[in-house]
Design an enzyme around this catalytic site. Sequence first.
Site, PDB file in Angstrom:
ATOM      1  N   HIS A  44       0.790  -1.232   0.000  1.00 35.96           N
ATOM      2  CA  HIS A  44       0.000   0.000   0.000  1.00 35.96           C
ATOM      3  C   HIS A  44       0.823   1.284   0.000  1.00 35.96           C
ATOM      4  O   HIS A  44       0.254   2.363  -0.177  1.00 35.96           O
ATOM      5  CB  HIS A  44      -0.942   0.017   1.216  1.00 35.96           C
ATOM      6  CG  HIS A  44      -2.032  -1.011   1.114  1.00 35.96           C
ATOM      7  ND1 HIS A  44      -2.920  -1.044   0.084  1.00 35.96           N
ATOM      8  CD2 HIS A  44      -2.354  -2.058   1.915  1.00 35.96           C
ATOM      9  CE1 HIS A  44      -3.764  -2.053   0.244  1.00 35.96           C
ATOM     10  NE2 HIS A  44      -3.431  -2.686   1.353  1.00 35.96           N
ATOM     11  N   ASP A  83      15.893 -10.640  -2.359  1.00 33.24           N
ATOM     12  CA  ASP A  83      17.249 -10.342  -2.847  1.00 33.24           C
ATOM     13  C   ASP A  83      17.810  -9.077  -2.197  1.00 33.24           C
ATOM     14  O   ASP A  83      19.019  -8.918  -2.062  1.00 33.24           O
ATOM     15  CB  ASP A  83      17.250 -10.194  -4.374  1.00 33.24           C
ATOM     16  CG  ASP A  83      17.113 -11.537  -5.084  1.00 33.24           C
ATOM     17  OD1 ASP A  83      17.173 -12.579  -4.405  1.00 33.24           O
ATOM     18  OD2 ASP A  83      16.934 -11.543  -6.320  1.00 33.24           O
ATOM     19  N   GLU A 147      -7.677 -12.863   4.285  1.00 36.72           N
ATOM     20  CA  GLU A 147      -8.458 -11.619   4.355  1.00 36.72           C
ATOM     21  C   GLU A 147      -9.563 -11.576   3.304  1.00 36.72           C
ATOM     22  O   GLU A 147     -10.037 -10.497   2.952  1.00 36.72           O
ATOM     23  CB  GLU A 147      -7.527 -10.410   4.216  1.00 36.72           C
ATOM     24  CG  GLU A 147      -6.604 -10.455   3.013  1.00 36.72           C
ATOM     25  CD  GLU A 147      -5.629  -9.295   2.945  1.00 36.72           C
ATOM     26  OE1 GLU A 147      -5.745  -8.347   3.730  1.00 36.72           O
ATOM     27  OE2 GLU A 147      -4.741  -9.335   2.078  1.00 36.72           O
ATOM     28  N   ASP A 173      -9.549  -5.800   5.472  1.00 38.10           N
ATOM     29  CA  ASP A 173      -9.992  -6.420   4.213  1.00 38.10           C
ATOM     30  C   ASP A 173     -11.015  -7.521   4.468  1.00 38.10           C
ATOM     31  O   ASP A 173     -11.966  -7.669   3.697  1.00 38.10           O
ATOM     32  CB  ASP A 173      -8.786  -6.996   3.460  1.00 38.10           C
ATOM     33  CG  ASP A 173      -8.032  -5.903   2.728  1.00 38.10           C
ATOM     34  OD1 ASP A 173      -8.602  -5.319   1.799  1.00 38.10           O
ATOM     35  OD2 ASP A 173      -6.885  -5.615   3.113  1.00 38.10           O
TER      36      ASP A 173
HETATM   37  C1  3PY Z   1      -6.126  -5.439   6.877  1.00 36.91           C
HETATM   38  O1  3PY Z   1      -6.551  -5.070   7.987  1.00 36.91           O
HETATM   39  O2  3PY Z   1      -6.865  -5.859   5.967  1.00 36.91           O
HETATM   40  C2  3PY Z   1      -4.709  -5.386   6.583  1.00 36.91           C
HETATM   41  O3  3PY Z   1      -4.285  -5.872   5.572  1.00 36.91           O
HETATM   42  C3  3PY Z   1      -3.816  -4.701   7.552  1.00 36.91           C
HETATM   43  O4  3PY Z   1      -2.813  -4.019   6.920  1.00 36.91           O
END
Ligand code: 3PY
Length: 251
Positions: A44, A83, A147, A173
């Site tokens: 992000h 890397d 998520e 998410d």
């Molecule tokens: C979320 O809470 O979805 C995350 O990915 C935290 O960064």
Amino acid sequence: MTDFRSRCIAPEPLAGLFCAIPHPTGVEICAATGPDFLCLDGEHAPIDRERAEEMIRAAQLHRVPVIMRVPGHLPDSIAGALDSGADGVLVPRVSTADEARAAVAATRYPPVGVRGVGPGRAAGFGYRIPDYLATANSRILLAIQAETPGALENIEEISTVEGVDVIFIGPGDLGVTLGALGPEGRPKLMAAITRITKVSRAAGKAVGMFCASPDEVQGWRELGITFFLIGNDARHLADAAGAAVARAREG
Ligand code: 3PY
């Protein structure tokens, strides 16, 4: 000293921070506070490959383990972080066992995986390739994010994939993708988090959680979660700056 991956797998309770400010100074400030690890947010935040290398160097200056959240589970998303010398990767949106296996393959050299051999910073720019090749497969941490509704449905298969060390829950998410938002969505979100945690722990995986505030940690620890990322540097700076200005105005 026990290596970072072994501490995560143990599982030892660990408190880390996301670094979203794309500069090594932010990393150094966070590292100086003594977290168990740092996670550069390459999903992000605008962190390019060269900048990631400088940020990893800044964490290592303070001997703080550093992993990177990469954009996806395929080798072209994962190779650069490793890397550059990251101790591991956090892979977002893993929804199936096949995606988890692809992430494992991308983090391991053959014959276990498909990681390409490069003379990057991790291998002393070529000088330490033999040493690095001999130890990387057993030292690199792989955390994957659960998520999505797919991850919730497939957690039994995902959690048995060998080579996945930590199943990290992204509550933001997960809440959005399940349509479990706000106080009304809380019971559905809690049921999903509980299921992912219990199934993953039963399969022997460590479980991680993003917490906006450290106050959330105790409750999650009681559920069996041990690997925590507590907010990010940008948000901590904003909170502290906002509070300082508000306090000053109070007189
Ligand atoms: C979320 O809470 O979805 C995350 O990915 C935290 O960064």
